[in-house]
Design a protein around this motif. Structure first.
Motif, PDB file in Angstrom:
ATOM      1  N   THR A  58       0.841  -1.197   0.000  1.00 49.67           N
ATOM      2  CA  THR A  58       0.000   0.000   0.000  1.00 49.67           C
ATOM      3  C   THR A  58       0.875   1.244   0.000  1.00 49.67           C
ATOM      4  O   THR A  58       2.057   1.192   0.385  1.00 49.67           O
ATOM      5  N   TYR A  60       0.390   5.764   0.523  1.00 46.14           N
ATOM      6  CA  TYR A  60      -0.532   6.835   0.875  1.00 46.14           C
ATOM      7  C   TYR A  60       0.066   8.198   0.561  1.00 46.14           C
ATOM      8  O   TYR A  60       1.273   8.400   0.654  1.00 46.14           O
ATOM      9  N   LYS A  65      -1.779   9.871   5.333  1.00 46.57           N
ATOM     10  CA  LYS A  65      -1.073   8.771   5.989  1.00 46.57           C
ATOM     11  C   LYS A  65      -1.289   8.827   7.489  1.00 46.57           C
ATOM     12  O   LYS A  65      -1.156   9.883   8.103  1.00 46.57           O
ATOM     13  N   THR A  69      -6.891   4.257   5.626  1.00 47.49           N
ATOM     14  CA  THR A  69      -6.392   2.910   5.378  1.00 47.49           C
ATOM     15  C   THR A  69      -7.073   2.327   4.155  1.00 47.49           C
ATOM     16  O   THR A  69      -8.312   2.284   4.093  1.00 47.49           O
ATOM     17  N   SER A  71      -7.662  -1.016   1.787  1.00 46.82           N
ATOM     18  CA  SER A  71      -7.629  -2.478   1.881  1.00 46.82           C
ATOM     19  C   SER A  71      -8.485  -3.050   0.752  1.00 46.82           C
ATOM     20  O   SER A  71      -9.211  -2.316   0.079  1.00 46.82           O
TER      21      SER A  71
END
Length: 127
Positions: A58, A60, A65, A69, A71
């Protein structure tokens, strides 16, 4: 062809949380990377977060950050963006996008690398 559909946007107060979902269809979801971008009124589209095809890698934007999140659930063909500690500066239309040419374990922050885009989900954070 890949079809993407975002959901989960809406109004929220500063400090609150929202979770955006993006459902994909049309190609094998586990074969491509996904990204989230946003565009505020009068501003250009900016990178928010990206995740590789496996979900292990991942990346950001510095501005999100530690608060956001990304996913994915490859069994559900869905990518998520959990957004915490929201501020008015996060107000924007949020778009998910699919990058079908990314190498394994590679993600891109460049909108031009993403071939397919959702219609956008509006997030409005009030102070």
């Amino acid at each position: 062809q890949v079809q993407l559909a975002e959901s989960g946007g809406g109004p929220v107060q500063a400090g609150g949380s929202l979770r955006l979902s993006c459902a994909a269809s049309g190609r094998t979801f586990s074969n491509y990377a996904m990204g989230w971008f946003r565009q505020a009124p009068g501003k250009s589209r900016e990178f928010v977060a990206a995740i590789d095809s496996s979900g292990r890698v991942t990346y950001y934007a510095p501005s999100v950050k530690g608060r956001f999140t990304i996913s994915r659930d490859n069994n559900k063909n869905t990518v998520y963006l959990q957004m915490n500690s929201l501020s008015p500066e996060d107000t924007a239309a949020y778009y998910c996008a699919a990058d079908l040419t990314a190498q394994r374990a590679v993600v891109s922050t460049t909108p031009a690398h993403y071939e397919y885009w959702g219609q956008g989900a509006q997030v409005a954070v009030s102070s």
